[in-house]
Design a protein around this motif. Structure first.
Motif, PDB file in Angstrom:
ATOM      1  N   SER A 264       0.818  -1.224   0.000  1.00  0.00           N
ATOM      2  CA  SER A 264       0.000   0.000   0.000  1.00  0.00           C
ATOM      3  C   SER A 264       0.845   1.264   0.000  1.00  0.00           C
ATOM      4  N   CYS A 265       2.082   1.132   0.440  1.00  0.00           N
ATOM      5  CA  CYS A 265       2.881   2.311   0.766  1.00  0.00           C
ATOM      6  C   CYS A 265       3.656   2.865  -0.423  1.00  0.00           C
ATOM      7  N   GLY A 266       2.938   3.262  -1.459  1.00  0.00           N
ATOM      8  CA  GLY A 266       3.563   3.931  -2.582  1.00  0.00           C
ATOM      9  C   GLY A 266       3.845   5.388  -2.258  1.00  0.00           C
ATOM     10  N   PRO A 267       4.528   6.096  -3.149  1.00  0.00           N
ATOM     11  CA  PRO A 267       4.901   7.489  -2.875  1.00  0.00           C
ATOM     12  C   PRO A 267       3.707   8.420  -2.692  1.00  0.00           C
ATOM     13  N   ASP A 268       2.603   8.161  -3.402  1.00  0.00           N
ATOM     14  CA  ASP A 268       1.436   9.033  -3.276  1.00  0.00           C
ATOM     15  C   ASP A 268       0.789   8.911  -1.904  1.00  0.00           C
ATOM     16  N   LEU A 269       0.681   7.693  -1.400  1.00  0.00           N
ATOM     17  CA  LEU A 269       0.110   7.494  -0.066  1.00  0.00           C
ATOM     18  C   LEU A 269       0.989   8.147   0.993  1.00  0.00           C
ATOM     19  N   LEU A 270       2.292   7.932   0.897  1.00  0.00           N
ATOM     20  CA  LEU A 270       3.198   8.493   1.890  1.00  0.00           C
ATOM     21  C   LEU A 270       3.156  10.019   1.873  1.00  0.00           C
ATOM     22  N   ALA A 271       3.046  10.597   0.673  1.00  0.00           N
ATOM     23  CA  ALA A 271       2.927  12.058   0.569  1.00  0.00           C
ATOM     24  C   ALA A 271       1.626  12.544   1.187  1.00  0.00           C
ATOM     25  N   ALA A 272       0.539  11.781   1.000  1.00  0.00           N
ATOM     26  CA  ALA A 272      -0.747  12.148   1.581  1.00  0.00           C
ATOM     27  C   ALA A 272      -0.678  12.152   3.105  1.00  0.00           C
ATOM     28  N   MET A 273      -0.045  11.137   3.670  1.00  0.00           N
ATOM     29  CA  MET A 273       0.084  11.075   5.127  1.00  0.00           C
ATOM     30  C   MET A 273       0.928  12.221   5.666  1.00  0.00           C
ATOM     31  N   ALA A 274       2.047  12.496   5.017  1.00  0.00           N
ATOM     32  CA  ALA A 274       2.945  13.545   5.504  1.00  0.00           C
ATOM     33  C   ALA A 274       2.341  14.928   5.304  1.00  0.00           C
ATOM     34  N   GLY A 275       1.680  15.131   4.175  1.00  0.00           N
ATOM     35  CA  GLY A 275       1.186  16.455   3.854  1.00  0.00           C
ATOM     36  C   GLY A 275      -0.059  16.854   4.612  1.00  0.00           C
ATOM     37  N   ASP A 296      12.168   3.094   2.424  1.00  0.00           N
ATOM     38  CA  ASP A 296      12.174   1.861   1.629  1.00  0.00           C
ATOM     39  C   ASP A 296      11.522   2.044   0.257  1.00  0.00           C
ATOM     40  N   GLU A 297      10.900   3.207   0.021  1.00  0.00           N
ATOM     41  CA  GLU A 297      10.229   3.479  -1.249  1.00  0.00           C
ATOM     42  C   GLU A 297      11.175   4.272  -2.157  1.00  0.00           C
ATOM     43  N   PRO A 298      11.742   3.626  -3.185  1.00  0.00           N
ATOM     44  CA  PRO A 298      12.746   4.312  -4.018  1.00  0.00           C
ATOM     45  C   PRO A 298      12.195   5.510  -4.775  1.00  0.00           C
ATOM     46  N   ARG A 299      10.889   5.546  -5.007  1.00  0.00           N
ATOM     47  CA  ARG A 299      10.319   6.674  -5.758  1.00  0.00           C
ATOM     48  C   ARG A 299      10.033   7.881  -4.868  1.00  0.00           C
ATOM     49  N   ALA A 300      10.172   7.744  -3.572  1.00  0.00           N
ATOM     50  CA  ALA A 300       9.901   8.844  -2.642  1.00  0.00           C
ATOM     51  C   ALA A 300      11.172   9.648  -2.391  1.00  0.00           C
ATOM     52  N   ASP A 301      11.011  10.948  -2.227  1.00  0.00           N
ATOM     53  CA  ASP A 301      12.136  11.823  -1.884  1.00  0.00           C
ATOM     54  C   ASP A 301      12.274  11.832  -0.362  1.00  0.00           C
ATOM     55  N   PHE A 302      12.994  10.864   0.138  1.00  0.00           N
ATOM     56  CA  PHE A 302      13.105  10.675   1.580  1.00  0.00           C
ATOM     57  C   PHE A 302      13.633  11.928   2.270  1.00  0.00           C
ATOM     58  N   ILE A 332      16.286   3.214   6.628  1.00  0.00           N
ATOM     59  CA  ILE A 332      16.631   4.591   6.989  1.00  0.00           C
ATOM     60  C   ILE A 332      18.142   4.756   7.028  1.00  0.00           C
ATOM     61  N   GLY A 333      18.824   3.798   7.641  1.00  0.00           N
ATOM     62  CA  GLY A 333      20.280   3.863   7.726  1.00  0.00           C
ATOM     63  C   GLY A 333      20.943   3.907   6.357  1.00  0.00           C
ATOM     64  N   ARG A 334      20.421   3.122   5.425  1.00  0.00           N
ATOM     65  CA  ARG A 334      20.985   3.136   4.078  1.00  0.00           C
ATOM     66  C   ARG A 334      20.742   4.473   3.379  1.00  0.00           C
ATOM     67  N   ARG A 335      19.583   5.042   3.595  1.00  0.00           N
ATOM     68  CA  ARG A 335      19.312   6.352   3.028  1.00  0.00           C
ATOM     69  C   ARG A 335      20.282   7.400   3.578  1.00  0.00           C
ATOM     70  N   LEU A 336      20.466   7.380   4.904  1.00  0.00           N
ATOM     71  CA  LEU A 336      21.365   8.343   5.510  1.00  0.00           C
ATOM     72  C   LEU A 336      22.798   8.148   5.047  1.00  0.00           C
ATOM     73  N   ALA A 337      23.194   6.883   4.889  1.00  0.00           N
ATOM     74  CA  ALA A 337      24.555   6.604   4.411  1.00  0.00           C
ATOM     75  C   ALA A 337      24.741   7.143   2.998  1.00  0.00           C
ATOM     76  N   GLY A 338      23.691   7.050   2.180  1.00  0.00           N
ATOM     77  CA  GLY A 338      23.787   7.566   0.823  1.00  0.00           C
ATOM     78  C   GLY A 338      23.975   9.067   0.781  1.00  0.00           C
ATOM     79  N   LEU A 339      23.449   9.771   1.790  1.00  0.00           N
ATOM     80  CA  LEU A 339      23.577  11.229   1.810  1.00  0.00           C
ATOM     81  C   LEU A 339      25.001  11.665   2.148  1.00  0.00           C
TER      82      LEU A 339
END
Length: 341
Positions: A264-275, A296-302, A332-339
């Motif tokens: 269920s957790c595609g980028p549109d849903l996650l944006a709806a929850m955050a926004g 974990d969603e590669p299409r989202a701008d974490f 999350i750790g992998r995302r932060l490491a990428g930054l």
């Protein structure tokens, strides 16, 4: 003469009748004290959106019958505090226009004040739905009648009259949502199942700006789950956004169920929850789960979403602690490491 160093000072000195509205995450009244606190560097902005304090300033000065409206996006720093330079430049231009005579303003000065929005770097144009909801709320708050579109929208949404839904105006939906009482919410919950998808989506984009009761929240969840099963992402996310106005239990239960399902957790849903549902992320278990799904969603701008949530004062520390405590091997750790590369 006492100096005018802030927008708050300007409204006080002019004796303007002013109402402020948030125009970032949702359209809702904004206390004047929030603007004063921001401009005096006393506290961060309570509901930031994309590193801005987005405001509608509805005010009447001089002998004008109709209020003026400014749409201003005040830039914020990394702490959610005001970046004062753009505001100061606007104030200087404002005072130069008025010749520093801010008392006893008449029609000509009022027109000049309104013209300041032209070529103003702080000015922005809200979306059509935000404009409709602002007009609906401000009219209601000022004791003015709703638009002519309210009556047919009311009759249609309460199942009292069969109309061609394409004849319904967005302003009518906004007026209905802004003025509906508890009985009307119950009747709307009963008719929600039969609304065409197009009406449902437009209605949801209005409902996301108001509080809703349990019966309407349950009906929206049912329509949202049906939309998800049918592959209708827009309808599904519109219902999620609208349910953000429900109490913590109703909205939180649905959010938890959605976050537990990776599909269920595609980028549109996650944006709806955050926004729109950021208030429901103020939960010790839900927020880390949301950030993990986001990572974990590669299409989202974490990075952008996490930074935007961290600017909300009540979420800032929980977001930062979740990021700090993330295991290096986690999403999350992998995302932060990428930054840091």
């Amino acid at each position: 003469m006492q100096s005018i160093d802030s927008l708050h000072d300007f409204f006080v000195r002019t004796g303007a009748e002013v109402r402020l509205y948030h125009l970032g995450r949702r359209v809702e009244p904004c206390p004047r004290d929030a603007l004063r606190g921001l401009e005096n560097d006393e506290r961060p902005w309570p509901i930031p959106w994309q590193a801005q304090a987005r405001l509608a300033m509805v005010f009447r000065v001089g002998d004008l019958d109709d209020p003026l409206i400014w749409f201003l996006a005040l830039p914020l720093d990394e702490q959610g505090k005001l970046d004062p330079a753009p505001r100061d430049a606007f104030l200087q231009r404002l005072l130069e226009t008025l010749g520093r005579n801010v008392q006893g303003l008449g029609r000509e000065e009022s027109r000049e004040i309104d013209n300041l929005m032209k070529d103003n770097p702080l000015a922005f144009t809200p979306s059509t739905t935000f404009l409709a909801m602002l007009h609906a709320r401000a009219s209601h708050d000022l004791g003015r009648p709703a638009s002519q579109h309210l009556e047919p929208a009311e009759a249609y949404l309460e199942g009292q009259q069969t109309l061609d839904w394409r004849a319904l105006g967005l302003q009518g939906l906004a007026d209905f949502v802004s003025r509906m009482d508890a009985d009307q919410q119950h009747r709307l919950a009963d008719t929600l199942a039969s609304l065409p998808d197009e009406v449902l989506v437009s209605l949801c984009y209005c409902l996301e700006h108001v509080g809703i009761d349990d019966s309407l929240a349950d009906a929206l969840r049912q329509r949202g789950e049906q939309a998800a099963e049918a592959g209708d992402i827009e309808g599904f996310c519109a219902c999620v956004r609208a349910v953000s106005g429900a109490d913590g239990t109703r909205a939180g239960d649905w959010y938890d169920a959605l976050l537990a399902d990776a599909t269920s957790c595609g980028p549109d849903l996650l944006a709806a929850m955050a926004g729109r549902g950021w208030r429901h992320l103020e939960d010790g278990e839900r927020l880390p789960r949301f950030l993990a799904r986001l990572a974990d969603e590669p299409r989202a701008d974490f990075t952008a979403v996490a930074r935007d949530l961290a600017l909300i004062p009540r979420l800032r520390l929980p977001v930062l602690m979740t990021l700090r405590d993330a295991e290096p091997t986690s999403a999350i750790g992998r995302r932060l490491a990428g930054l840091s590369r």
